[in-house]
Design a protein around this motif. Structure first.
Motif, short mmCIF file in Angstrom:
data_model
loop_
_atom_site.label_atom_id
_atom_site.label_comp_id
_atom_site.label_asym_id
_atom_site.label_seq_id
_atom_site.Cartn_x
_atom_site.Cartn_y
_atom_site.Cartn_z
N MET A 123 -0.43 -8.80 38.17
CA MET A 123 -1.50 -7.97 37.60
C MET A 123 -1.54 -8.10 36.08
O MET A 123 -2.62 -8.13 35.47
N ALA A 124 -0.37 -8.20 35.48
CA ALA A 124 -0.31 -8.35 34.02
C ALA A 124 -1.04 -9.62 33.58
O ALA A 124 -1.78 -9.62 32.59
N SER A 125 -0.87 -10.70 34.37
CA SER A 125 -1.48 -11.96 33.93
C SER A 125 -3.01 -11.90 34.04
O SER A 125 -3.71 -12.67 33.39
N HIS A 203 -7.87 -5.78 42.18
CA HIS A 203 -6.81 -6.80 42.27
C HIS A 203 -6.19 -6.81 43.67
O HIS A 203 -5.91 -5.75 44.23
N PRO A 204 -6.01 -8.02 44.24
CA PRO A 204 -5.47 -8.12 45.61
C PRO A 204 -4.17 -7.33 45.81
O PRO A 204 -3.95 -6.76 46.89
N ILE A 205 -3.32 -7.28 44.81
CA ILE A 205 -2.04 -6.56 44.94
C ILE A 205 -2.32 -5.08 45.24
O ILE A 205 -1.66 -4.47 46.09
N ASN A 206 -3.32 -4.52 44.58
CA ASN A 206 -3.63 -3.11 44.79
C ASN A 206 -4.33 -2.88 46.13
O ASN A 206 -4.06 -1.87 46.80
N GLU A 210 -2.82 -0.37 48.85
CA GLU A 210 -3.56 0.73 49.48
C GLU A 210 -3.56 0.58 51.00
O GLU A 210 -3.41 1.57 51.72
N ALA A 211 -3.65 -0.67 51.45
CA ALA A 211 -3.62 -0.93 52.89
C ALA A 211 -2.29 -0.46 53.48
O ALA A 211 -2.22 -0.02 54.63
N ARG A 212 -1.21 -0.56 52.66
CA ARG A 212 0.11 -0.15 53.15
C ARG A 212 0.40 1.32 52.81
O ARG A 212 1.55 1.77 52.91
N GLY A 213 -0.62 2.05 52.34
CA GLY A 213 -0.45 3.48 52.07
C GLY A 213 0.30 3.76 50.78
O GLY A 213 0.82 4.86 50.56
N ASN A 218 -3.73 1.18 39.38
CA ASN A 218 -5.12 0.82 39.08
C ASN A 218 -5.58 1.15 37.66
O ASN A 218 -6.76 1.15 37.37
N ILE A 219 -4.62 1.44 36.79
CA ILE A 219 -4.98 1.61 35.37
C ILE A 219 -3.73 1.39 34.52
O ILE A 219 -2.61 1.63 34.99
N ILE A 220 -3.95 0.93 33.28
CA ILE A 220 -2.85 0.81 32.32
C ILE A 220 -2.98 1.94 31.32
O ILE A 220 -4.06 2.13 30.73
N LEU A 221 -1.91 2.69 31.12
CA LEU A 221 -1.91 3.77 30.11
C LEU A 221 -0.96 3.41 28.98
O LEU A 221 0.25 3.56 29.09
#
Lengths: 407, 407
Positions: A123-125, A203-206, A210-213, A218-221
């Motif tokens: 996700m960082a990349s 992003h596919p990772i997210n 979510e699919a795995r609960g 979903n945001i960078i703070l």
């Protein structure tokens, strides 16, 4: 000229604890090698930043390395970014970041995105390399939910307010300029946060999380922004080539910013399971082609934060063996300083401004009457009470590396 | 108000030495009077400039007199010139100089002109008083091959490079301005060096030397130029009239620059044969019409430079007798501080930044638990670890001369 070892036991300074019969962990622990070190050398106590000031690990290490903290410290961001492996440049603005979870109606649900451990690099990349107006975005994932953000380009400033609400169920804040110089940076920061949400939500990772609960990251703070200051390297300041053995990101960042070459030691993870003996051996090895080596051992600080005095005693006894190995294997005449970057008393569970014990030994140098290495014995020692920034000149003098001032 | 004696044993601080069974000369020496002084008073250690900083004799004495060295020290030149008896004025540029020998093809053959001992006064007077453009030249011979040079006039600066190549068989360098402000001074300096060669080559003393097969002192090589800073006198700063007993040119120069009246003591030569007892007696006598007296005894420094620990022990025992005489004859209540301007360890053979021992005694003042006057005992003393610049205010307070800060 002699070599120098600066052995920093993170958070080792402590206070008397009821479960140790009113002793400190250092007083309670059996530490024959630390006691030998101070018996052959000198003891003292040290206010790492100044009397009564509670140091952070970053400011403490800067001070122990002889930097004027007030001049070079602009916040944790730059050192966190350097520790994450970003090459920071003077004038950059750097932030610490969390991968966080935000609801569809804009409330922060989890500042650590369910303590996410996997997928942050990918996700960082997706964020690294963005251009926002004329500002380059450099973004790297750190350990767990952590990341580091750097803005690079003209007209940046750290005179801005935070976007991280630091609480859950609150909306993300809009960064504001706190002086006119900060207007551009506040705008870029708000843009970055919005952009991170757009990119990470899809992003596919997210989608997979979510699919795995699991909570999506979903945001960078970002928080704690600081302008990268002008920092002379240790070589420029002292003429020495310095190596560092440290596992903690922030301490590694201070080392990087100071031009200290980080040495990889197998098993040196910065966790409580750190191979302390390996760190001592790594330090001695690094002395072969460096003038000085800094070693940071994280474990006592963790025990302090966790309020585990018995654990801290056990950790100290383990460090003591590493000190013994160090004393047995360093080149003759090496100047060895054993100290802590701050106190983390088990009765408090956090850093305090109590002075830390200090022992310095070098063959052929003075030996005082201190016989035991702990907070109290050292407070009567011949080194007296010094401040952290004085340690480097004192060690350099003992190593025959001091410059004469005057004729 | 009480009187003050500041007794400075040059370079007396030391490190453990193998030939003294791991003791320092002060630990090895029998010093009943120094021990009495610290037993009746208090002990401590002192970083004369700052922790780990190696002091020169000039910067050290300025610091012990309470000056802010960073503000008043511009180089050795001004103090060397003042020590040679030139009355320096703020804005003058002053240099140390050597009478040297140069070949006909312009190479430096001997930077010390065969360690010339005679005739330099006559040659100096041939250079003293020259006018170069609108700049007045003041030149005085010092001990052996040494001299002092002062330029006085408008537009001077010390932003210039040296002319002394500091090596033999090299040509004399042409001084260059290091900033635009230095251009005039560099030009005047180059002019002076040329002029010195013209005048000295034909000087009868040199013609005579050459006839006797000796190296002629046929050029002056200045070095270490510094602008004379604004230095408040001790009277202006402290309200005290201060006397000085010192043989060494550089220390005498610091005294002169600080408005300290130099007292002549028979036999006080600054060499190892100094009549130490005479210096103690001279100090007591000077107290009759001064508020404070500074005594410098050079001999321990020389033993340190020569790496002669047994000699240093003998010198210290000799100084101890002078301390005894002092204690027996000072006016009741006098504040006596016994210390060193820096350490000159016999194992090193030069100055180091190791702290110096300090004892302060005044009848009616506090007495701590220190029983012996040496580097280690004093390091556990009640005065703690102070910096040199703090000594004057501490002594002035004990003498009842401190001003109140606040209401």
């Amino acid at each position: 000229m002699k070599k120098i070892v600066l052995f920093i036991c993170d958070g080792m300074g402590d206070l008397p604890h009821p479960s140790l019969g009113g002793k400190t962990p250092l007083q309670e622990a059996s530490t024959p090698h630390m006691d030998e070190l101070v018996s052959r050398g000198q003891g003292g106590i040290m206010d790492v930043i100044g009397p009564g000031i509670t140091p952070g690990s970053d400011t403490a290490h800067l001070s122990l390395l002889g930097y004027d903290v007030k001049a070079v410290y602009t916040g944790r961001g730059p050192f966190e970014a350097a520790g994450a492996g970003i090459e920071i440049l003077e004038g950059d603005v750097a932030f610490r970041c969390n991968f966080s979870t935000i609801s569809s109606d804009g409330l922060v649900l989890d500042r650590r995105a369910g303590r996410i451990r996997e997928g942050t690099k990918e996700m960082a990349s997706a964020l690294d390399g963005l251009m926002l107006e004329d500002i380059e975005v450099i973004f790297k994932a750190g350990v767990e939910h952590r990341g580091a953000l750097v803005f690079r380009g003209p007209g940046l400033s750290a005179s801005i307010s935070d976007v991280d609400p630091h609480e859950i169920d609150k909306p993300v804040l809009v960064s504001q300029a706190t002086t006119p110089e900060g207007e551009k940076t506040a705008r870029i920061l708000n843009l970055f946060v919005r952009k991170s949400q757009e990119i990470l939500e899809e992003h596919p990772i997210n989608i997979d999380r979510e699919a795995r609960g699991k909570k999506p990251a979903n945001i960078i703070l970002p928080r704690g922004g600081g302008v990268v200051p002008h920092i002379l390297s240790m070589r420029e300041r002292t003429g020495m080539s310095v190596a560092g053995v440290a596992g903690v990101t922030l301490v590694r960042g201070v080392c990087r910013a100071a031009g200290i070459e980080l040495i990889h030691v197998p098993g040196a993870t910065g966790g409580r399971d750190t191979d302390m003996m390996g760190k001592a051996e790594g330090a001695v090895k690094a002395l072969q082609n460096h003038d000085m080596v800094l070693v940071n051992i994280k474990a006592p600080d963790t025990a302090g934060h966790d309020k585990e005095p018995l654990d801290k005693v056990a950790i100290i006894e383990c460090i003591d063996k590493a000190v013994g190995r160090l004393l047995d294997t360093i080149p003759e005449g090496t100047v060895v300083a054993l100290t802590a970057d701050h106190s983390t008393p088990c009765s408090v569970g956090g850093h305090t401004g109590d002075p830390v014990p200090l022992a310095i030994f070098a063959e052929g140098n003075r030996s005082d009457m201190t016989k035991q290495y702990d907070e109290i014995s050292c407070s009567h020692g011949g080194l007296g009470r010094i401040v952290g920034r004085e340690l480097m000149p004192i060690m350099m003098n003992m190593a025959g590396r001091a410059e004469k001032y005057g004729a």
